[in-house]
Design a protein around this motif. Structure first.
Motif, PDB file in Angstrom:
ATOM      1  N   LEU A  95      56.849 120.254  21.147  1.00  0.00           N
ATOM      2  CA  LEU A  95      55.394 120.247  21.413  1.00  0.00           C
ATOM      3  C   LEU A  95      55.062 120.141  22.939  1.00  0.00           C
ATOM      4  N   MET A  96      56.041 119.250  23.538  1.00  0.00           N
ATOM      5  CA  MET A  96      55.711 119.113  24.942  1.00  0.00           C
ATOM      6  C   MET A  96      56.190 120.407  26.044  1.00  0.00           C
ATOM      7  N   LYS A  97      57.153 120.861  25.169  1.00  0.00           N
ATOM      8  CA  LYS A  97      57.749 122.276  25.760  1.00  0.00           C
ATOM      9  C   LYS A  97      56.602 123.152  25.912  1.00  0.00           C
ATOM     10  N   GLU A  98      55.937 123.325  24.533  1.00  0.00           N
ATOM     11  CA  GLU A  98      54.908 124.299  24.089  1.00  0.00           C
ATOM     12  C   GLU A  98      54.015 123.958  25.035  1.00  0.00           C
ATOM     13  N   ASN A  99      53.278 122.959  25.558  1.00  0.00           N
ATOM     14  CA  ASN A  99      52.167 122.483  26.165  1.00  0.00           C
ATOM     15  C   ASN A  99      52.622 121.717  27.280  1.00  0.00           C
ATOM     16  N   GLU A 100      52.718 122.577  28.498  1.00  0.00           N
ATOM     17  CA  GLU A 100      53.220 121.728  29.922  1.00  0.00           C
ATOM     18  C   GLU A 100      52.563 120.763  30.330  1.00  0.00           C
ATOM     19  N   ASN A 140      60.931 117.507  31.685  1.00  0.00           N
ATOM     20  CA  ASN A 140      60.982 116.806  32.907  1.00  0.00           C
ATOM     21  C   ASN A 140      60.665 115.327  32.937  1.00  0.00           C
ATOM     22  N   GLY A 141      61.393 114.605  33.589  1.00  0.00           N
ATOM     23  CA  GLY A 141      61.344 113.116  33.600  1.00  0.00           C
ATOM     24  C   GLY A 141      59.962 112.706  34.198  1.00  0.00           C
ATOM     25  N   SER A 142      59.253 113.563  35.075  1.00  0.00           N
ATOM     26  CA  SER A 142      57.952 113.379  35.723  1.00  0.00           C
ATOM     27  C   SER A 142      56.968 113.338  34.840  1.00  0.00           C
ATOM     28  N   ARG A 143      57.283 113.882  33.552  1.00  0.00           N
ATOM     29  CA  ARG A 143      55.981 113.662  32.315  1.00  0.00           C
ATOM     30  C   ARG A 143      56.050 112.618  31.561  1.00  0.00           C
ATOM     31  N   LEU A 144      57.422 111.596  31.718  1.00  0.00           N
ATOM     32  CA  LEU A 144      57.708 110.452  30.904  1.00  0.00           C
ATOM     33  C   LEU A 144      57.466 109.351  31.723  1.00  0.00           C
ATOM     34  N   SER A 145      56.915 108.389  31.384  1.00  0.00           N
ATOM     35  CA  SER A 145      56.935 107.233  32.072  1.00  0.00           C
ATOM     36  C   SER A 145      57.079 106.154  31.007  1.00  0.00           C
TER      37      SER A 145
END
Lengths: 176, 431
Positions: A95-100, A140-145
């Motif tokens: 889902l995260m790949k689909e919705n950047e 991308n790690g910048s999308r994950l905290s």
């Protein structure tokens, strides 16, 4: 006059004409007519339709986010992902790949057993295990905290295995 | 010559040796038997028996206060476990005889006034036999501070008669959970005067005093991820200390070098760091890919006890202050955490899950010798030493809700300090 010059002349003409068109003072604003009102209404309608479509898209996305971003659970004192957890994380990754535009805070939690300080570190380790998995999935790690709550925010109150198993978890706080 | 002096010279503060010799002489005086001297010299003086008469309010309305300062002093002396107090309304000949028979050396008497918003307190230690006043103290101030003055007098008696500092003026900070929030609270060492220091509605954890009861550091979700904050207990407005990337928790204060040790995830997994309280770059102490947290300084600031799960299970380790010379000190447990080095340096308290599957408080030598279990019933966590090393505060769920308790460092003399539920993570102030 070759082709290039012709184009340049043509451009100059266009610029000249454009200049001429802007030169005269603007006519006094016409009184609203039936057709102008119609155009306004049409534009508003179009806008509303677009907003509704966007709202529908967001609602659909929200629903998928709600379906997909469900907690994953861990064994006692473990931060290793279970088969069920990786299955769940695969859906999140897709889902995260689909919705950047989706970003997520991964919250790590533990059950109440053990010390609060150790559990803060264990919750962090669980959140990092989830993060590492999603990174390896291609997010991308910048999308994950990550944010650990240790044992401080139990999902379920109680001092038995049933409650503990529901509290050893990683939860997700997605936004888009 | 009275029972509390040697060679006729009156007792002065800090004349420790003289006082203890005086006590030995007193035993001769009281018991009139040589074997008592030998016994008292061999054992040291553990408990002094004192009488105490009622403290009358000689001016003003005693109902203005919910307590009597004489009761507060007696409670302190009893709490200290250094005294056995025999109460009596006044000193009649019959009472004097009863006190002498009970082995009392002297008795405490006093009186107080409450005029306007002020108090005065006169408190004395009187030699039972001669009637001579050994110690007299006069206090005055705003009415709200009378209880603190009572604590001062109790500490004065401990200092004069045992040559050590009393803990009656110390405080205990702790975490109180209410409606999803965890706030930092503080109370007097005996559970009185409980009050909130934070009201931010978030999760605040791990309070630790910076020496005396005036300042403390804690970790808080006021920042996400949680960071360390410092507050003055008199005017609590949180100030962030050592902002780092990642989560910063489990602060421990070293008063010798005024340094903090703490756990942080700034370099990835939870590792230990130390840094000057005043600020400056943190020094990383551990380099393990496992969990390291819960640092606790040795009283001389040379070593740090901490939790690590490098063996596969959380165990207590000790290292030098620079992170070298790491050695494991607990072995026979499923799970250990929350080490707390005693102010005397000879024991480390910790919480452990043992074969009973509950968490209990233990102490162990810094070399891993002689572990002793101190608690039973419920889950017992977060040991914190009194600054004199004679008591350990901890939280326990033995009654069904989490409350703060205090016990002697050998596990005896349990006292419950809180009753509201949801109270954890006690920290004891310095003197």
């Amino acid at each position: 006059m070759n082709m290039k010059m012709l184009i340049v002349a043509g451009l100059a003409g266009t610029i000249f004409l454009a200049g001429c068109r802007t030169a005269p003072p603007p006519p006094p604003a016409p009184a609203p007519t039936e057709s102008a009102v119609d155009a306004e209404a049409l534009r508003a309608e179009e806008e509303a339709r677009r907003a509704a479509a966007e709202a529908e898209r967001l609602a659909a996305l929200q629903q998928r986010v709600n379906e997909v971003f469900v907690p994953v659970y861990f064994a006692f004192d473990q931060s290793a992902l279970t088969g069920k957890a990786t299955e769940s994380l695969g859906k999140i990754g897709a889902l995260m790949k689909e919705n950047e535009r989706i970003t997520v805070v991964i919250e790590g939690h533990t059950d109440e057993r053990g010390t609060n300080e150790y559990n803060l570190a264990l919750g962090e380790r669980r959140a990092l295990a989830v993060r590492d998995y999603l990174v390896s999935y291609g997010i991308n790690g910048s999308r994950l905290s990550v944010l650990s709550y240790g044992e401080e925010k139990p999902a379920v109150q109680g001092s038995n295995e049933e409650a503990w198993s529901k509290n050893r978890r990683a939860e997700f706080r997605p936004s888009f | 010559m009275n029972s509390f002096t040697r060679g006729g010279s009156p007792c002065e503060p800090g004349v420790v040796k003289g006082l203890l010799c005086g006590l030995v002489l007193l035993f001769v005086h009281q018991a009139r038997a040589a074997d008592v001297i030998i016994t008292s010299e061999q054992r040291g003086v553990d408990v002094i028996i004192l009488g105490q008469t009622d403290f009358p309010c000689t001016q003003g309305n005693p109902r203005l206060l919910p307590y009597n300062p004489g009761d507060a002093i007696a409670a302190d002396l009893d709490f200290s476990r250094r005294f056995r107090i025999e109460r009596a309304p006044g000193l009649t000949p019959a009472v004097r005889e009863r006190l002498a028979e009970a082995g009392a050396l002297g008795y405490v008497r006093g009186e107080y006034t409450l005029v306007g918003e002020s108090y005065t307190l006169k408190a004395e230690l009187v030699d039972l036999e001669s009637g001579e006043v050994i110690i007299r103290r006069d206090y005055e101030g705003p009415r709200a501070e009378l209880r603190q003055a009572s604590h001062r007098f109790a500490d004065e008696l401990v200092h004069q008669l045992f040559g050590e500092r009393g803990i009656a003026q110390t405080a205990i900070a702790y975490v109180n959970q209410r409606a999803g929030a965890k706030e930092i609270w503080m109370m007097d060492y005996d559970g009185a005067n409980a009050r909130a220091l934070t009201r931010n509605g978030t999760i605040n954890l791990n309070p630790v005093f910076l020496g005396n009861r005036e300042r403390l550091v804690f970790s808080s979700y006021l920042a996400e991820p949680p960071q360390l904050f410092e507050i003055e207990t008199a005017a609590p407005s949180p100030r962030r200390v050592h902002p780092t990337r990642g989560m910063t928790t489990a602060p421990a204060f070293n008063p010798v070098d005024r340094e903090l040790a703490f756990a942080s995830t700034m370099d990835g997994r939870s590792e230990l760091y130390r840094a000057p309280l005043a600020g400056g770059r943190p020094t990383r102490l551990t380099f393990s890919w496992t969990i390291e947290t819960s640092p606790s300084w040795s009283p001389n600031g040379h070593e740090i006890a901490f939790l690590s799960d490098r063996s596969g299970r959380p165990m207590i380790y000790v290292m030098d202050r620079d992170g070298s010379n790491i050695r494991r000190i607990t072995h026979d447990f499923q799970y250990c955490g929350s080490p707390a080095w005693s102010p005397r340096g000879d024991r480390i308290a910790f919480a452990a899950i043992d074969e009973g599957n509950n968490m209990n408080i233990y102490t162990i030598g810094p070399d891993g010798s002689a572990p002793v279990r101190l608690t039973s019933g419920g889950s017992n966590e977060s040991p914190a030493w009194s600054p004199d090393g004679r008591f350990i505060a901890f939280s326990s769920t033995r009654t069904g809700t989490a409350e703060i308790y205090v016990m002697r460092s050998d596990g005896t003399g349990l006292r419950r300090l809180t009753f509201s539920g949801g109270n954890t993570m006690p920290a004891w102030s310095g003197f």
